[in-house]
Scaffold this active site. Structure first.
Site, mmCIF file in Angstrom:
data_model
loop_
_atom_site.group_PDB
_atom_site.id
_atom_site.type_symbol
_atom_site.label_atom_id
_atom_site.label_comp_id
_atom_site.label_asym_id
_atom_site.label_seq_id
_atom_site.Cartn_x
_atom_site.Cartn_y
_atom_site.Cartn_z
ATOM 1 N N MET A 36 6.661 3.707 -30.513
ATOM 2 C CA MET A 36 5.537 2.900 -29.656
ATOM 3 C C MET A 36 4.761 2.264 -30.172
ATOM 4 S SD MET A 36 5.939 6.327 -26.390
ATOM 5 C CE MET A 36 7.111 7.618 -26.974
ATOM 6 N N ASP A 174 18.516 9.546 -22.901
ATOM 7 C CA ASP A 174 17.114 10.032 -24.200
ATOM 8 C C ASP A 174 16.550 10.303 -22.495
ATOM 9 O OD1 ASP A 174 15.117 10.147 -25.286
ATOM 10 O OD2 ASP A 174 15.220 8.754 -26.477
HETATM 11 C C1 DX5 Z 1 10.812 8.889 -24.303
HETATM 12 C C2 DX5 Z 1 11.552 9.191 -25.618
HETATM 13 C C3 DX5 Z 1 12.423 10.481 -26.019
HETATM 14 C C4 DX5 Z 1 11.811 11.650 -25.821
HETATM 15 C C5 DX5 Z 1 12.428 12.310 -25.152
HETATM 16 O O1 DX5 Z 1 10.268 7.912 -24.279
HETATM 17 O O2 DX5 Z 1 12.235 8.302 -26.165
HETATM 18 O O3 DX5 Z 1 13.623 9.805 -27.423
HETATM 19 O O4 DX5 Z 1 11.260 11.924 -26.820
HETATM 20 O O5 DX5 Z 1 11.802 14.198 -25.217
HETATM 21 P P1 DX5 Z 1 12.040 15.076 -24.045
HETATM 22 O O6 DX5 Z 1 13.141 15.584 -24.445
HETATM 23 O O7 DX5 Z 1 11.283 15.504 -23.940
HETATM 24 O O8 DX5 Z 1 12.515 13.754 -22.522
HETATM 25 ZN ZN ZN Z 2 13.961 8.118 -27.456
#
Ligand code: DX5
Ligand code: ZN
Length: 217
Positions: A36, A174
């Site tokens: 990010m 995801d």
């Molecule tokens: C969110 C990410 C995800 C995140 C998912 O922007 O892309 O990969 O780590 O986390 P959980 O499984 O906790 O929703």
């Molecule tokens: Zn992700």
């Protein structure tokens, strides 16, 4: 068999190496690596240098680039050992096809992701250029959110679009994936499940991964 990719985002940040080892010993297929940039999404996480270290471990790395101008960073992530590099459709615009080709040319598997409110037909021109389609089941930017149910319709639509063209890229989901939501994602057509919080919270990580991998559509 379903692939499971635990997300490093939910790990203990003083113990990234141990977190990768936990994924390996649990039988996970890939380490999901959320990049990010503070611009495509508000938060800033980690970059290529850490990935290069984690890529020495015996597990595929799945780099999810939530960054603007991902095309500027493909080489670096490829050199850092990423097996999969996924870029966002929303971050690429007209350059998307070119970027996916660049990922393949760098020797990686090319992924493209859409956010919950992005039309699946924005992928019409690039389906054949992608080895993986990542349908976000939450708004990207942070872990620990609840899966947004309508996003599973997008998984079904993407699956159908691929079927009509006779292609079968990996369909990854995801966000908010846990032992309760995973079945509905797989039934909708997902082949690869990212799990951050649910993986790191699981007491028995091996059973958690085994159960997800055994899900049937
Ligand atoms: C969110 C990410 C995800 C995140 C998912 O922007 O892309 O990969 O780590 O986390 P959980 O499984 O906790 O929703
Ligand atoms: Zn992700």
């Amino acid at each position: 068999m379903i692939k499971v990719a635990p997300s490093l985002l939910a790990a203990n940040y003083l113990e990234f190496g141990a977190a990768a080892d936990d994924m390996i010993s649990a039988g996970a297929d890939a380490l999901h690596y959320d990049v990010m940039d503070g611009e495509f999404v508000p938060a800033i996480t980690f970059g290529q240098a850490l990935l290069a270290q984690l890529s020495k471990k015996p597990i595929d790395t799945d780099a999810h680039l939530m960054i603007v101008h991902p095309e500027r960073h493909i080489e670096e992530f490829a050199e850092a050992g990423a097996r999969y590099i996924t870029v966002h459709q929303e971050a690429c615009g007209f350059g998307l096809k070119h970027t996916l080709k660049a990922i393949r040319a760098a020797g990686c598997l090319a992924g493209v992701s859409i956010k919950p409110y992005t039309d699946v037909h924005s992928l019409d021109d690039v389906l054949e250029d992608a080895d993986l389609i990542l349908v976000m089941t939450v708004e990207p930017g942070k872990g620990g959110q609840k899966l947004i149910p309508f996003t599973l319709d997008k998984v079904r639509q993407v699956k159908q679009m691929c079927r009509e063209r006779g292609i079968s890229p990996i369909i990854e989901v995801d966000g908010g994936i846990n032992a309760q939501t995973a079945q509905s994602a797989v039934s909708a057509g997902a082949d690869m499940l990212v799990a951050g919080s649910a993986f790191f919270k699981a007491e028995d990580k091996q059973s958690f991964v085994r159960e997800l991998k055994a899900l049937l559509p």
